[in-house]
Design an enzyme around this catalytic site. Structure first.
Site, PDB file in Angstrom:
ATOM      1  N   GLY A  53      -6.319   8.753   4.191  1.00 12.62           N
ATOM      2  CA  GLY A  53      -5.583   9.883   4.751  1.00 12.62           C
ATOM      3  C   GLY A  53      -5.718  11.179   3.975  1.00 12.62           C
ATOM      4  O   GLY A  53      -5.015  12.153   4.262  1.00 12.62           O
ATOM      5  N   GLU A  56      -0.357   0.627   2.789  1.00 11.90           N
ATOM      6  CA  GLU A  56       0.938   1.101   3.284  1.00 11.90           C
ATOM      7  C   GLU A  56       1.957  -0.030   3.314  1.00 11.90           C
ATOM      8  O   GLU A  56       3.147   0.180   3.057  1.00 11.90           O
ATOM      9  CB  GLU A  56       0.761   1.737   4.676  1.00 11.90           C
ATOM     10  CG  GLU A  56       0.113   3.106   4.565  1.00 11.90           C
ATOM     11  CD  GLU A  56      -0.675   3.536   5.788  1.00 11.90           C
ATOM     12  OE1 GLU A  56      -0.508   2.941   6.860  1.00 11.90           O
ATOM     13  OE2 GLU A  56      -1.492   4.474   5.648  1.00 11.90           O
ATOM     14  N   GLU A  77     -10.719  -0.421   0.395  1.00 13.27           N
ATOM     15  CA  GLU A  77     -10.019   0.822   0.725  1.00 13.27           C
ATOM     16  C   GLU A  77      -9.429   1.439  -0.541  1.00 13.27           C
ATOM     17  O   GLU A  77      -8.310   1.072  -0.949  1.00 13.27           O
ATOM     18  CB  GLU A  77      -8.885   0.540   1.720  1.00 13.27           C
ATOM     19  CG  GLU A  77      -9.337   0.050   3.064  1.00 13.27           C
ATOM     20  CD  GLU A  77      -8.430   0.579   4.170  1.00 13.27           C
ATOM     21  OE1 GLU A  77      -8.948   1.223   5.091  1.00 13.27           O
ATOM     22  OE2 GLU A  77      -7.207   0.370   4.107  1.00 13.27           O
ATOM     23  N   LYS A 118      -1.974   2.233  13.316  1.00 12.40           N
ATOM     24  CA  LYS A 118      -0.718   2.294  12.544  1.00 12.40           C
ATOM     25  C   LYS A 118       0.463   2.411  13.514  1.00 12.40           C
ATOM     26  O   LYS A 118       0.431   1.808  14.583  1.00 12.40           O
ATOM     27  CB  LYS A 118      -0.767   3.431  11.530  1.00 12.40           C
ATOM     28  CG  LYS A 118      -2.025   3.390  10.667  1.00 12.40           C
ATOM     29  CD  LYS A 118      -2.010   4.375   9.533  1.00 12.40           C
ATOM     30  CE  LYS A 118      -3.329   4.305   8.795  1.00 12.40           C
ATOM     31  NZ  LYS A 118      -3.330   5.060   7.568  1.00 12.40           N
ATOM     32  N   ASN A 167      -7.464   1.404  13.246  1.00 15.88           N
ATOM     33  CA  ASN A 167      -6.068   1.028  12.965  1.00 15.88           C
ATOM     34  C   ASN A 167      -5.156   2.159  13.445  1.00 15.88           C
ATOM     35  O   ASN A 167      -5.151   3.241  12.866  1.00 15.88           O
ATOM     36  CB  ASN A 167      -5.909   0.804  11.444  1.00 15.88           C
ATOM     37  CG  ASN A 167      -4.475   0.534  11.045  1.00 15.88           C
ATOM     38  OD1 ASN A 167      -3.613   0.255  11.883  1.00 15.88           O
ATOM     39  ND2 ASN A 167      -4.206   0.615   9.743  1.00 15.88           N
ATOM     40  N   SER A 208     -10.549   7.766   5.000  1.00 16.76           N
ATOM     41  CA  SER A 208     -11.008   9.088   5.455  1.00 16.76           C
ATOM     42  C   SER A 208     -12.390   9.083   6.109  1.00 16.76           C
ATOM     43  O   SER A 208     -13.143  10.053   5.966  1.00 16.76           O
ATOM     44  CB  SER A 208     -10.977  10.090   4.296  1.00 16.76           C
ATOM     45  OG  SER A 208      -9.647  10.314   3.893  1.00 16.76           O
ATOM     46  N   HIS A 252      -2.826  -4.104   3.591  1.00 15.05           N
ATOM     47  CA  HIS A 252      -2.996  -2.650   3.686  1.00 15.05           C
ATOM     48  C   HIS A 252      -2.071  -1.963   2.675  1.00 15.05           C
ATOM     49  O   HIS A 252      -0.938  -2.392   2.463  1.00 15.05           O
ATOM     50  CB  HIS A 252      -2.690  -2.177   5.110  1.00 15.05           C
ATOM     51  CG  HIS A 252      -3.142  -0.766   5.339  1.00 15.05           C
ATOM     52  ND1 HIS A 252      -2.417   0.317   4.891  1.00 15.05           N
ATOM     53  CD2 HIS A 252      -4.253  -0.259   5.923  1.00 15.05           C
ATOM     54  CE1 HIS A 252      -3.063   1.430   5.210  1.00 15.05           C
ATOM     55  NE2 HIS A 252      -4.184   1.107   5.827  1.00 15.05           N
TER      56      HIS A 252
HETATM   57  C1  PEP Z   1      -6.334   3.308   6.615  1.00 13.58           C
HETATM   58  O1  PEP Z   1      -5.143   3.598   6.698  1.00 13.58           O
HETATM   59  O2  PEP Z   1      -6.698   2.131   6.437  1.00 13.58           O
HETATM   60  C2  PEP Z   1      -7.316   4.367   6.708  1.00 13.58           C
HETATM   61  C3  PEP Z   1      -8.572   4.080   6.427  1.00 13.58           C
HETATM   62  O3  PEP Z   1      -6.837   5.580   7.099  1.00 13.58           O
HETATM   63  P1  PEP Z   1      -7.685   6.952   7.225  1.00 13.58           P
HETATM   64  O4  PEP Z   1      -8.953   6.634   7.956  1.00 13.58           O
HETATM   65  O5  PEP Z   1      -6.791   7.861   8.000  1.00 13.58           O
HETATM   66  O6  PEP Z   1      -7.956   7.411   5.833  1.00 13.58           O
END
Ligand code: PEP
Length: 258
Positions: free
Chosen positions: A176, A100, A170, A13, A11, A218, A98
């Site tokens: 992040g 965000e 998630e 973003k 992703n 992460s 998601h």
């Molecule tokens: C995400 O935003 O779905 C995500 C998994 O980000 P990151 O891998 O940077 O934690």
């Protein structure tokens, strides 16, 4: 049964431009071909670049998805992207739920469920993000939160809602932050989600078909192997680590060898 070729989703973003597509993404498509990678690799660039990238990846082992759609298919909805437009340019995967978008755009469980229904209606494949925040985790509410997120979708879409879908667990506190849960914890939650979906289907005598359970938060080249080792993890959703050629190609390679 443990999936042999885990799905890897990147992703982007709100990142990327034509230069990074040529500097990082095109070499990645070559890497995938040269290393005979046969996992499903799904890239979610900003919608603006989808058609541009779609033309570049013609006949390569990568598929594209959108990071978001609107609930409306056409009309006076300035700034939105319609599922019909995505289908028009050949896109079939759509990310939704998601954290965000939930946080920054106030998308609640009901809106997410309606988007899920729309994606299924047009025969596309939803990549649904669910999971708890830090506070909910500390209060041991993870399963309650997840159940609520799934129930609204079951109510709208019926017992077979999650056929031909990807569910990404998630934990918001992991996204992040560089912190991942214990792999056993991830597996335990995946099992819970899987059993919950299956239980509803079994009660109503329908069969479980083609649902993938992936983890996001992460993921990087150091932890990919221990995460993919878990029995009920069918793949990963990656944010930050999907933006660098070296890191992402290493993750893809390691995902073959788990
Ligand atoms: C995400 O935003 O779905 C995500 C998994 O980000 P990151 O891998 O940077 O934690």
């Amino acid at each position: 049964m443990k999936i042999q070729k885990p799905v890897i989703i990147g992703n982007w973003k709100l990142n990327g431009n034509k230069k990074s597509i040529h500097d990082m993404f095109i070499p990645l498509t070559d890497f995938i071909i040269n290393n005979s990678i046969h996992n499903t690799i799904i890239i979610l660039p900003p919608n603006l670049y989808l058609d541009y990238i779609y033309k570049i990846i013609y006949q390569k082992n990568i598929v594209l998805g959108s990071q978001n759609i609107d609930l409306n298919c056409s009309g006076a909805f300035t700034g939105e992207t319609s599922i019909l437009m995505l289908k028009d340019i050949g896109i079939k995967y759509v990310l939704l739920g998601h954290s965000e978008r939930r946080k920054n755009h106030h998308e609640d469980d009901m809106l997410v469920a309606k988007k899920f229904q729309l994606i299924k209606k047009f025969n596309c494949i939803p990549i649904l993000c669910i999971g708890e925040n830090k506070n909910e985790k500390l209060k041991n509410k993870t399963k309650i939160i997840i159940q609520k997120q799934l129930d609204l979708i079951f109510n709208l879409c019926g017992d077979n809602a999650f056929d031909r879908s990807i569910i990404a667990y998630e934990p918001i506190w992991s996204i992040g932050t560089g912190i991942i849960p214990d792999p056993e914890y991830i597996n335990n939650i995946h099992q819970y989600i899987k059993n919950y979906i299956n239980k509803i289907k079994i009660v109503n005598h329908s069969e479980h078909t083609n649902t993938l359970f992936i983890y996001g938060g992460s993921v990087n080249e150091k932890n990919i192997k221990i995460i993919l080792k878990e029995q009920d993890v069918d793949g990963v959703l990656i944010g930050g680590a999907a933006l660098q050629y070296n890191t992402f190609s290493t993750i893809i390679k390691l995902s073959q060898l788990h």
